[in-house]
Design a protein around this motif. Structure first.
Motif, PDB file in Angstrom:
ATOM      1  N   GLN A 140       0.824  -1.191   0.000  1.00 60.98           N
ATOM      2  CA  GLN A 140       0.000   0.000   0.000  1.00 60.98           C
ATOM      3  C   GLN A 140       0.865   1.251   0.000  1.00 60.98           C
ATOM      4  O   GLN A 140       1.995   1.223   0.456  1.00 60.98           O
ATOM      5  CB  GLN A 140      -0.860   0.041   1.269  1.00 60.98           C
ATOM      6  N   PHE A 141       0.314   2.359  -0.476  1.00 61.73           N
ATOM      7  CA  PHE A 141       0.916   3.646  -0.229  1.00 61.73           C
ATOM      8  C   PHE A 141       0.567   4.021   1.199  1.00 61.73           C
ATOM      9  O   PHE A 141      -0.486   3.651   1.711  1.00 61.73           O
ATOM     10  CB  PHE A 141       0.377   4.709  -1.195  1.00 61.73           C
ATOM     11  N   ASP A 166       1.074   9.789  -9.138  1.00 60.47           N
ATOM     12  CA  ASP A 166       0.194  10.962  -9.153  1.00 60.47           C
ATOM     13  C   ASP A 166      -0.781  10.936  -7.975  1.00 60.47           C
ATOM     14  O   ASP A 166      -1.099  11.983  -7.405  1.00 60.47           O
ATOM     15  CB  ASP A 166      -0.588  11.018 -10.469  1.00 60.47           C
ATOM     16  N   ALA A 167      -1.252   9.763  -7.598  1.00 62.42           N
ATOM     17  CA  ALA A 167      -2.211   9.643  -6.503  1.00 62.42           C
ATOM     18  C   ALA A 167      -1.623  10.127  -5.184  1.00 62.42           C
ATOM     19  O   ALA A 167      -2.351  10.632  -4.316  1.00 62.42           O
ATOM     20  CB  ALA A 167      -2.676   8.196  -6.358  1.00 62.42           C
ATOM     21  N   VAL A 168      -0.324   9.978  -5.016  1.00 66.31           N
ATOM     22  CA  VAL A 168       0.317  10.429  -3.781  1.00 66.31           C
ATOM     23  C   VAL A 168       0.334  11.943  -3.723  1.00 66.31           C
ATOM     24  O   VAL A 168       0.057  12.548  -2.685  1.00 66.31           O
ATOM     25  CB  VAL A 168       1.735   9.850  -3.662  1.00 66.31           C
ATOM     26  N   PHE A 169       0.683  12.596  -4.836  1.00 68.22           N
ATOM     27  CA  PHE A 169       0.657  14.059  -4.868  1.00 68.22           C
ATOM     28  C   PHE A 169      -0.749  14.577  -4.574  1.00 68.22           C
ATOM     29  O   PHE A 169      -0.933  15.545  -3.837  1.00 68.22           O
ATOM     30  CB  PHE A 169       1.139  14.577  -6.225  1.00 68.22           C
ATOM     31  N   LEU A 218       9.033  12.452  -1.158  1.00 67.01           N
ATOM     32  CA  LEU A 218       8.081  13.136  -2.031  1.00 67.01           C
ATOM     33  C   LEU A 218       8.799  14.128  -2.942  1.00 67.01           C
ATOM     34  O   LEU A 218       8.409  14.334  -4.094  1.00 67.01           O
ATOM     35  CB  LEU A 218       7.050  13.882  -1.187  1.00 67.01           C
ATOM     36  N   THR A 219       9.867  14.739  -2.418  1.00 64.67           N
ATOM     37  CA  THR A 219      10.610  15.759  -3.156  1.00 64.67           C
ATOM     38  C   THR A 219      12.051  15.328  -3.334  1.00 64.67           C
ATOM     39  O   THR A 219      12.516  14.372  -2.711  1.00 64.67           O
ATOM     40  CB  THR A 219      10.594  17.095  -2.394  1.00 64.67           C
ATOM     41  N   ALA A 220      12.770  16.056  -4.175  1.00 66.82           N
ATOM     42  CA  ALA A 220      14.206  15.825  -4.303  1.00 66.82           C
ATOM     43  C   ALA A 220      14.879  16.098  -2.963  1.00 66.82           C
ATOM     44  O   ALA A 220      14.465  16.972  -2.205  1.00 66.82           O
ATOM     45  CB  ALA A 220      14.789  16.721  -5.381  1.00 66.82           C
TER      46      ALA A 220
END
Length: 306
Positions: free
Chosen positions: A4-5, A292-295, A212-214
């Motif tokens: 899962q996420f 995309d779903a996480v963003f 999530l980010t660099a």
């Protein structure tokens, strides 16, 4: 069980805020710099034992840190450290490093697969020696280190394996342009998927964590965009804090997940991420491999807080 996420995992991080890794033994591949080093220091501040199993025995001409300087910093932070020269492509070296860890600290509670090789080149531009390196370090190395630690994890209290690996989002955009690297990195993720199911009834948690980010690391500075990219990246501390939150959760309740650092910390009650950068209040650049779903989940949570 399907992986899962982390935004699908039930809430409850708040009650783990006071949890500690004191006395736990962490075996980490890599860790002389970057994200692994930050995770090691976070564990050390609790009073954990941290084994840094990596190749960097002597200073690199272009990169900071060795296994020895990492251990010095771990002990200054309040933990106990062990430097183990180890190429995770070599089975005998991995076995020797694990044996040293068990001899020194009496067992292993946590295995962190942090070591990774990266080259973002297309199929025609990827030499087979680089293909082999990425697959040997990323996919095979993660499997080997996990396999070698598992007999000790199975005897440990609240045992965890944490792979620094992305969600298995099988979109072509994550393969185009660097198929070899994605195959190798997703190999780490498949270790999470398979081992979580294999060992769930035996109490060993197996999860992945991805930013999530660099993140401002040597890979960002030397491969992904240089200083300009680093200036719009977050500190490795955000991944370290998220890893700590995962590793202090009950193993039997926390397995088979592809965690994203910011979502983990939001579940822990964190709302101000400016402490992690970038400087000047700029928005950090998104990392790749994040679905995309996480963003959308992050945006939804932020809207709900406003």
């Amino acid at each position: 069980m399907s992986a899962q996420f982390d935004d699908q995992v039930e809430p409850g991080w708040q009650e783990m805020a006071a949890a500690s890794l004191r006395g736990k033994t962490v075996f980490m591949s890599g860790g002389s710099r970057g994200i692994g080093y930050a995770i090691a220091l976070r564990a050390a501040r609790d009073g954990a034992n941290v084994v840094i199993a990596a190749k960097t025995d002597k200073p690199h001409p272009k990169l900071p840190g060795t296994i020895h300087t990492a251990v010095e910093d771990i002990e200054k932070a309040g933990g106990q450290g062990l430097a183990a020269v180890c190429d995770i492509r070599e089975e005998d070296q991995v076995k020797a490093a694990v044996e040293r860890a068990v001899e020194r600290f009496g067992g292993i509670n946590i295995c962190i697969n942090n070591a990774s090789a990266i080259q973002l080149t297309g199929t025609l531009e990827t030499e087979m020696r680089r293909y082999d390196l990425m697959n040997e370090v990323n996919a095979r190395g993660t499997f080997l280190v996990s396999k070698t630690c598992l007999p000790h994890l199975l005897k440990a209290e609240n045992p965890h394996i944490l792979n620094l690996a992305p969600p298995l989002d099988m979109k072509p955009k994550w393969f185009a342009g660097h198929t070899a690297y994605t195959m190798a990195k997703f190999g780490m993720s498949m270790c999470t998927l398979g081992m979580a199911e294999e060992f769930k009834d035996r109490g060993v948690a197996v999860n992945s964590l991805w930013p999530l980010t660099a993140i401002d690391t040597a890979a960002v500075r030397n491969v992904l965009g240089g200083d300009a990219m680093a200036k719009i990246s977050r500190s490795p501390d955000i991944v370290a804090d998220a890893a700590h939150a995962i590793l202090t959760r009950p193993a039997r309740e926390t397995t088979g997940n592809f965690f994203i650092d910011e979502l983990v910390l939001r579940d822990a009650g964190v709302t101000d991420f400016s402490v992690y950068g970038p400087e000047g209040g700029r928005d950090p650049v998104a990392d790749f491999f994040v679905p995309d779903a996480v963003f959308e989940s992050v945006h939804t949570r932020v809207r709900q807080m406003l």
